[in-house]
Design an enzyme around this catalytic site. Structure first.
Site, PDB file in Angstrom:
ATOM      1  N   LYS A 129       0.854  -1.196   0.000  1.00 25.46           N
ATOM      2  CA  LYS A 129       0.000   0.000   0.000  1.00 25.46           C
ATOM      3  C   LYS A 129       0.885   1.239   0.000  1.00 25.46           C
ATOM      4  CE  LYS A 129      -3.248   3.031   0.679  1.00 25.46           C
ATOM      5  NZ  LYS A 129      -4.184   3.404  -0.422  1.00 25.46           N
TER       6      LYS A 129
ATOM      7  N   CYS B 142      -2.503   9.901  -6.187  1.00 27.21           N
ATOM      8  CA  CYS B 142      -3.594   9.652  -5.242  1.00 27.21           C
ATOM      9  C   CYS B 142      -4.580  10.816  -5.348  1.00 27.21           C
ATOM     10  CB  CYS B 142      -3.095   9.558  -3.799  1.00 27.21           C
ATOM     11  SG  CYS B 142      -4.490   9.361  -2.659  1.00 27.21           S
TER      12      CYS B 142
HETATM   13  O1  HRO Z   1      -7.418   6.902  -1.345  1.00 28.99           O
HETATM   14  C1  HRO Z   1      -6.380   6.193  -1.493  1.00 28.99           C
HETATM   15  O2  HRO Z   1      -5.688   5.737  -0.560  1.00 28.99           O
HETATM   16  C2  HRO Z   1      -5.985   5.961  -2.903  1.00 28.99           C
HETATM   17  N1  HRO Z   1      -6.984   5.654  -3.761  1.00 28.99           N
HETATM   18  C3  HRO Z   1      -6.756   5.505  -5.108  1.00 28.99           C
HETATM   19  O3  HRO Z   1      -7.677   5.223  -5.902  1.00 28.99           O
HETATM   20  N2  HRO Z   1      -5.494   5.676  -5.578  1.00 28.99           N
HETATM   21  C4  HRO Z   1      -4.459   5.963  -4.780  1.00 28.99           C
HETATM   22  O4  HRO Z   1      -3.321   6.115  -5.271  1.00 28.99           O
HETATM   23  C5  HRO Z   1      -4.705   6.122  -3.381  1.00 28.99           C
HETATM   24 CL1  HRO Z   1      -3.365   6.476  -2.340  1.00 28.99          CL
END
Ligand code: HRO
Length: 312
Positions: free
Chosen positions: A44, A131
């Site tokens: 993650k 993100c």
């Molecule tokens: O809300 C998130 O954690 C998230 N959610 C996404 O769809 N892509 C990302 O790179 C991330 Cl870091």
């Protein structure tokens, strides 16, 4: 058929792995990935400090299997947790380990990259510039000047081959401008296309409510509905980044979409929404479906058709 691949100089027994964010936040999640039939695994996206992320409900699949919406808000255990995992990882196993970093500032990305470089581990870094769900943090992937500056600082620190996770682009000029930046960095070995399509809105017809709580219901879209945007981004960068590779992600629900991603130019394929909904058993299923498609079409290896989409 042979569905193995090499990415950033490391061998993957098969081209499939998880999209960062799915089945990879804790050691328990990562253990499921190690035990699955995936060819690799990625953690993650890590920030310098641990994060709880956004309030729930913050993820939901959309009706009819068309995809998903999420506004997780970068929940993660903090980069030291993943550095420790990487230090303890069994690199003699066939599965290479990828690490996703998503610093909230260049300074944080520098500190995290320096820590991983100091540890001198065989894992491969994927810097997340896309993100869409941290309130107040615009995506770096849509700020080419900031992304170029970031890369000019991080690429020399990382030294080894690394990759970046990109948002979808929707304009040929943007593909051209982004590629011109990426081609400046020799050790930028791959780009991962695409992250979720940012800031969609899912509304329930009966209740008339947004489906997720954060950001008035705005979140990143994934799954089958983003397949064709994903294929375009994979192919656009495959055409524009000679000597670099593309990881395809977006809309892979079966061997068919994995085949299309390779045809578009992907050297490896990540699975997000479908993995979230089906579980790690999806890897064995999709690997077999892809192999069967290749046999039916007379292809022995991925090189036989990678990037060979025919234009009219
Ligand atoms: O809300 C998130 O954690 C998230 N959610 C996404 O769809 N892509 C990302 O790179 C991330 Cl870091």
């Amino acid at each position: 058929a042979d569905i193995s691949t090499t990415l950033a100089g490391v061998k993957l027994p098969n081209l499939l792995f998880n999209a960062s964010g799915v089945c990879c936040q804790t050691e328990a999640d990562l253990k499921l990935m190690v035990e699955s039939e995936s060819g690799s695994l990625i953690t993650k996206s890590a920030t310098f400090e641990q994060r709880d992320g956004n309030p729930s409900p913050r993820y939901t699949p959309l009706p009819g299997g068309i995809g998903s919406i999420n506004s997780m808000g970068l929940p993660n255990e903090g980069y030291e947790y993943y550095l420790n995992y990487a230090k303890n990882y069994d690199y003699s196993s066939k599965k290479p380990l990828f690490i996703s970093l998503s610093g909230l500032s260049l300074a944080d990305n520098v500190k995290m990259c320096e820590a991983f470089v100091a540890a001198d581990l065989p894992c491969v870094l994927e810097i997340n510039y896309s993100c869409p769900n941290v309130p107040g943090k615009p995506q770096m992937g849509y700020d080419l000047e900031a992304m170029e500056h970031s890369l000019s600082v991080l690429a020399p620190i990382i030294k080894k081959p690394f990759g970046i996770k990109l948002p979808p682009y929707f304009d040929i000029a943007h593909f051209d401008q982004a590629a011109a930046v990426f081609n400046k960095f020799d050790n930028l070995a791959f780009v991962t296309c695409i992250n979720s399509v940012g800031n969609g809105l899912a509304i329930d017809f009966e209740t008339e409510e947004a489906l997720i709580k954060p950001k008035d219901g705005f979140g990143g879209l994934g799954g089958l509905m983003v397949l064709n945007t994903a294929l375009a981004n994979v192919n656009a960068f495959h055409r524009r980044l000679p000597g670099k590779q593309v990881i395809g992600v977006g809309g892979v629900v079966s061997g068919k979409e994995a085949f299309l991603h390779v045809l578009a130019g992907a050297s490896a394929v990540q699975i997000g929404t479908q993995l979230k909904e089906e579980g790690p058993g999806a890897f064995a299923r999709i690997a077999k479906e892809l192999s069967d498609i290749m046999v039916a079409k007379g292809y022995k290896t991925l090189e036989d058709f990678r990037g060979k989409v025919k234009t009219l």
